[in-house]
Motif scaffolding. Structure first.
Motif, mmCIF file in Angstrom:
data_model
loop_
_atom_site.group_PDB
_atom_site.id
_atom_site.type_symbol
_atom_site.label_atom_id
_atom_site.label_comp_id
_atom_site.label_asym_id
_atom_site.label_seq_id
_atom_site.Cartn_x
_atom_site.Cartn_y
_atom_site.Cartn_z
ATOM 1 N N ALA A 25 -18.207 -14.201 65.609
ATOM 2 C CA ALA A 25 -18.932 -13.134 64.906
ATOM 3 C C ALA A 25 -18.040 -11.949 64.565
ATOM 4 C CB ALA A 25 -20.119 -12.666 65.744
ATOM 5 N N THR A 26 -16.891 -11.821 65.223
ATOM 6 C CA THR A 26 -16.011 -10.670 65.006
ATOM 7 C C THR A 26 -14.857 -10.972 64.045
ATOM 8 O OG1 THR A 26 -14.543 -11.201 66.863
ATOM 9 C CG2 THR A 26 -16.519 -9.895 67.352
ATOM 10 N N LEU A 27 -14.753 -12.217 63.573
ATOM 11 C CA LEU A 27 -13.621 -12.573 62.723
ATOM 12 C C LEU A 27 -13.706 -11.887 61.366
ATOM 13 C CD1 LEU A 27 -13.224 -16.420 63.375
ATOM 14 C CD2 LEU A 27 -12.036 -14.517 64.486
ATOM 15 N N LYS A 28 -12.544 -11.525 60.833
ATOM 16 C CA LYS A 28 -12.473 -10.931 59.490
ATOM 17 C C LYS A 28 -12.413 -12.009 58.413
ATOM 18 C CE LYS A 28 -10.152 -6.735 61.089
ATOM 19 N NZ LYS A 28 -8.935 -5.891 60.988
ATOM 20 N N LEU A 29 -12.209 -13.263 58.853
ATOM 21 C CA LEU A 29 -12.145 -14.429 57.960
ATOM 22 C C LEU A 29 -10.912 -14.403 57.058
ATOM 23 C CD1 LEU A 29 -15.932 -14.667 56.995
ATOM 24 C CD2 LEU A 29 -14.736 -15.727 58.920
ATOM 25 N N ASN A 30 -9.820 -13.901 57.618
ATOM 26 C CA ASN A 30 -8.508 -14.006 56.967
ATOM 27 C C ASN A 30 -7.411 -14.219 58.005
ATOM 28 O OD1 ASN A 30 -8.360 -11.514 58.188
ATOM 29 N ND2 ASN A 30 -7.925 -10.356 56.321
ATOM 30 N N GLU A 31 -7.822 -14.634 59.216
ATOM 31 C CA GLU A 31 -6.864 -14.814 60.314
ATOM 32 C C GLU A 31 -6.041 -16.088 60.136
ATOM 33 O OE1 GLU A 31 -10.297 -12.390 61.874
ATOM 34 O OE2 GLU A 31 -10.063 -14.195 60.645
ATOM 35 N N PRO A 32 -4.772 -16.088 60.578
ATOM 36 C CA PRO A 32 -3.994 -17.329 60.610
ATOM 37 C C PRO A 32 -4.646 -18.325 61.566
ATOM 38 C CG PRO A 32 -2.575 -15.406 60.874
ATOM 39 C CD PRO A 32 -3.983 -14.919 61.007
ATOM 40 N N VAL A 33 -4.824 -19.543 61.123
ATOM 41 C CA VAL A 33 -5.545 -20.531 61.917
ATOM 42 C C VAL A 33 -4.841 -20.819 63.235
ATOM 43 C CG1 VAL A 33 -4.438 -22.562 60.879
ATOM 44 C CG2 VAL A 33 -6.782 -22.721 61.786
ATOM 45 N N GLU A 34 -3.509 -20.688 63.259
ATOM 46 C CA GLU A 34 -2.767 -20.976 64.487
ATOM 47 C C GLU A 34 -3.070 -19.975 65.595
ATOM 48 O OE1 GLU A 34 0.403 -19.362 61.531
ATOM 49 O OE2 GLU A 34 -1.511 -20.441 61.480
ATOM 50 N N ASN A 35 -3.629 -18.813 65.243
ATOM 51 C CA ASN A 35 -3.992 -17.816 66.248
ATOM 52 C C ASN A 35 -5.383 -18.042 66.838
ATOM 53 O OD1 ASN A 35 -1.565 -16.629 65.618
ATOM 54 N ND2 ASN A 35 -2.441 -14.923 64.484
ATOM 55 N N LEU A 36 -6.104 -19.016 66.329
ATOM 56 C CA LEU A 36 -7.495 -19.204 66.721
ATOM 57 C C LEU A 36 -7.754 -20.459 67.546
ATOM 58 C CD1 LEU A 36 -9.136 -18.275 63.296
ATOM 59 C CD2 LEU A 36 -8.952 -16.810 65.313
ATOM 60 N N LYS A 65 -14.256 -22.476 74.341
ATOM 61 C CA LYS A 65 -13.441 -21.395 73.779
ATOM 62 C C LYS A 65 -14.205 -20.498 72.806
ATOM 63 C CE LYS A 65 -9.153 -20.435 71.237
ATOM 64 N NZ LYS A 65 -8.846 -19.279 72.100
ATOM 65 N N PHE A 66 -15.186 -21.046 72.101
ATOM 66 C CA PHE A 66 -15.796 -20.308 71.007
ATOM 67 C C PHE A 66 -17.246 -19.940 71.308
ATOM 68 C CE2 PHE A 66 -12.553 -23.128 69.265
ATOM 69 C CZ PHE A 66 -11.718 -22.203 68.654
ATOM 70 N N VAL A 67 -17.603 -18.728 70.886
ATOM 71 C CA VAL A 67 -18.990 -18.266 70.956
ATOM 72 C C VAL A 67 -19.298 -17.549 69.642
ATOM 73 C CG1 VAL A 67 -19.079 -18.024 73.467
ATOM 74 C CG2 VAL A 67 -18.310 -16.090 72.062
ATOM 75 N N PHE A 68 -20.591 -17.417 69.360
ATOM 76 C CA PHE A 68 -21.026 -16.537 68.282
ATOM 77 C C PHE A 68 -21.834 -15.452 68.953
ATOM 78 C CE2 PHE A 68 -23.793 -15.047 64.875
ATOM 79 C CZ PHE A 68 -22.863 -14.843 63.866
ATOM 80 N N SER A 69 -21.254 -14.258 69.044
ATOM 81 C CA SER A 69 -21.734 -13.217 69.960
ATOM 82 C C SER A 69 -21.723 -13.829 71.358
ATOM 83 C CB SER A 69 -23.104 -12.704 69.534
ATOM 84 O OG SER A 69 -22.985 -11.947 68.336
ATOM 85 N N ASN A 70 -22.856 -13.982 72.006
ATOM 86 C CA ASN A 70 -22.852 -14.579 73.350
ATOM 87 C C ASN A 70 -23.399 -16.000 73.344
ATOM 88 O OD1 ASN A 70 -25.431 -13.813 72.677
ATOM 89 N ND2 ASN A 70 -26.036 -13.263 74.764
ATOM 90 N N ILE A 71 -23.501 -16.611 72.182
ATOM 91 C CA ILE A 71 -24.124 -17.932 72.063
ATOM 92 C C ILE A 71 -23.046 -19.016 71.994
ATOM 93 C CG2 ILE A 71 -25.576 -19.386 70.596
ATOM 94 C CD1 ILE A 71 -26.973 -16.754 69.732
ATOM 95 N N PRO A 72 -23.152 -20.057 72.822
ATOM 96 C CA PRO A 72 -22.128 -21.102 72.859
ATOM 97 C C PRO A 72 -22.009 -21.859 71.544
ATOM 98 C CG PRO A 72 -23.595 -21.247 74.766
ATOM 99 C CD PRO A 72 -24.221 -20.280 73.813
ATOM 100 N N VAL A 73 -20.793 -22.245 71.221
ATOM 101 C CA VAL A 73 -20.500 -23.051 70.042
ATOM 102 C C VAL A 73 -19.890 -24.367 70.517
ATOM 103 C CG1 VAL A 73 -19.042 -23.233 67.985
ATOM 104 C CG2 VAL A 73 -20.193 -21.074 68.518
#
Length: 224
Positions: A25-36, A65-73
């Motif tokens: 939910a906090t991503l700017k959607l321009n991050e390098p994929v290798e950092n994620l 590793k991943f959540v959307f706010s506090n919700i599991p992905v």
């Protein structure tokens, strides 16, 4: 004494574990994929026209590793911009995966070097999150409604909603019928249309969607 030490250390272990999570939910959607991507999980990179025909997808299966706010992905697909020819998707309505499986960051870097030769950026423009279970899906829905309003009904699915968040340059597609939440950076995308195999074609803007023009611009026009 050992039990006391464990009680003292456990909160720090829990804190560190949470600190390693990525909040989509906090991503700017321009991050390098290798950092994620996760360091240890099984991953893949390539085209997957079932999930999203207009991009290279980097899939991560690490459900911790991943959540959307506090919700599991459960799983996430990061979208890398690409002109991908998927004629068969339009002609036959089918999809396929054509990519590479990997685990380590070094293997990812090698794959990205190959993709860069095809003028494909390593910066993401969105993600497709797999979120399972009514409780988690309802949680996502309420979070989105609270932040962005009620959204619009997707006419192609039973329970789908979508938002055109112009001040954040985002299109958001909540597709619980397919266990998916899709968020994309709209800056370089069509301002009238959106389409994928799960959401169907959606009229995004005030102008009527010209689907033939849209598919041609996105790089998957049907061959003559």
């Amino acid at each position: 004494m050992k039990q006391l030490l464990l009680i003292l250390v456990l909160p720090f272990i829990t804190y560190c574990s949470k600190a390693e999570q990525t909040d989509l939910a906090t991503l700017k959607l321009n991050e390098p994929v290798e950092n994620l991507l996760s360091e240890t999980s099984l991953k893949s990179i390539g085209t997957n026209s079932v999930e999203y025909p207009f991009a290279i997808l980097a899939e991560d299966t690490d459900s911790t590793k991943f959540v959307f706010s506090n919700i599991p992905v459960d799983k996430v697909y990061f979208l890398l911009p690409a002109k991908v020819n998927n004629d068969s998707v339009m002609k036959n309505g089918g999809g396929r995966f054509d990519g590479t499986f990997f685990k380590t960051k070094k293997q990812l870097e090698n794959n990205l070097k190959i993709l860069e030769k095809q003028n494909i950026s390593s910066e993401i423009f969105g993600f497709r999150a797999e979120i399972k279970g009514k409780k988690n899906q309802n949680g996502v829905k309420q979070l989105l409604i609270k932040k962005y309003g009620n959204g619009k009904k997707n006419p192609n699915t039973d329970n789908g909603l979508y938002w055109n968040v112009k001040n954040e340059n985002k299109y958001i597609f909540f597709a619980p019928d397919y266990d998916r939440l899709i968020v994309v950076n709209s800056k370089n995308l069509s301002k009238t249309c959106y389409w994928d195999l799960q959401n169907g074609i959606i009229n995004i803007g005030a102008e009527k969607c010209d689907s033939d023009k849209y598919f041609k611009e996105m790089g998957i026009g049907v061959s003559e």
